[in-house]
Design an enzyme around this catalytic site. Structure first.
Site, mmCIF file in Angstrom:
data_model
loop_
_atom_site.group_PDB
_atom_site.id
_atom_site.type_symbol
_atom_site.label_atom_id
_atom_site.label_comp_id
_atom_site.label_asym_id
_atom_site.label_seq_id
_atom_site.Cartn_x
_atom_site.Cartn_y
_atom_site.Cartn_z
ATOM 1 N NE ARG A 171 5.560 -6.964 9.676
ATOM 2 C CZ ARG A 171 6.781 -7.447 9.446
ATOM 3 N NH1 ARG A 171 7.687 -7.425 10.385
ATOM 4 N NH2 ARG A 171 7.099 -7.938 8.269
ATOM 5 N NE ARG B 16 15.687 -6.728 6.045
ATOM 6 C CZ ARG B 16 15.597 -5.670 5.250
ATOM 7 N NH1 ARG B 16 16.486 -4.712 5.326
ATOM 8 N NH2 ARG B 16 14.610 -5.561 4.403
ATOM 9 C CE LYS C 25 -1.154 -0.281 4.907
ATOM 10 N NZ LYS C 25 0.043 0.300 5.485
ATOM 11 N NE ARG D 287 0.123 1.966 12.249
ATOM 12 C CZ ARG D 287 0.854 1.465 11.271
ATOM 13 N NH1 ARG D 287 0.511 0.329 10.715
ATOM 14 N NH2 ARG D 287 1.926 2.101 10.842
#
Ligand SMILES: [Zn+2]
Length: 213
Positions: free
Chosen positions: A171, A160, A13, A88
């Site tokens: 997440r 990572r 996004k 959010r």
């Protein structure tokens, strides 16, 4: 044209928000950027936000919205803006809507870049980063010339921790719990536009420009 971008972390996004901002000549506003700008500029709002951040606390929604409204009151926002990373949560959306309506204003579009979790986990799992110079690659989309070796400095490439499937899943769980309810919230307001985010980013963008006109 006032636009909110929705979508899971890794759905792309931010990239779409930048492209929208460029095409329609409106600012791309990320809350992270405006926090940093206010703190660096030593503004009253910035200093207030810093107090919370220094104590490791979340900045209250009311203060975040104040900082945001201060930003969108600037001249370059008179034709609209793209918000990236805010709201959010439902309470944040409510505070934002209330503040905008007091100004006789409202969000025009909430664009959801829709990508299933499995796609996101696969996308992130293909990322590689250089341990020395930080250059980033993708095993499928942006592969290095020699597998596992950085083109720029010859160092080793690694996956990572942030891009590991278990981290990405965590997440996504937070996203589903906190942010996905916004999809229903904006659907009820009649401004939600969902686009398939699994296709090529230029095709995603074409869909978005069809919607925005
Ligand atoms: Zn390197």
């Amino acid at each position: 044209m006032k636009i909110i971008m929705l979508g899971a972390p890794g759905a792309g996004k931010g990239t779409q928000a930048k492209m929208i901002a460029e095409k329609y000549s409106i600012p791309h506003i990320s809350t992270g950027d405006i926090f940093r700008a206010n703190i660096k500029g030593g503004t009253e709002l910035g200093m207030e936000a810093k107090k919370y951040m220094d104590q490791g606390q979340l900045v209250p929604d009311e203060l975040t919205v104040k900082i945001l409204l201060d930003r969108v009151a600037k001249d370059d926002c008179k034709n609209g803006y793209v918000l990236d990373g805010f709201p959010r949560t439902i309470p944040q959306a409510e505070v934002l809507d209330k503040a905008l309506s007091e100004l006789g204003d409202a969000v025009d579009y909430a664009i959801d870049v829709d990508v299933p979790d499995e796609n996101i986990i696969n996308r992130m799992g293909g990322r590689r980063a250089c341990v020395t110079c930080g250059a980033t690659y993708h095993m499928v989309h942006v592969p290095p010339k020699q597998e596992g070796i950085c083109d720029k400095c010859g160092s080793e490439l690694i996956l990572r921790d942030d891009d590991k499937p278990e981290t990405v899943k965590k997440r996504l769980d937070v996203y589903h719990a906190q942010t996905q309810p916004l999809i229903e919230y904006y659907t009820k307001k009649g401004i939600l536009k969902s686009v398939d985010g699994t296709v090529d980013m230029m095709d995603v963008f074409a869909k978005i420009t069809d919607i925005l006109g």
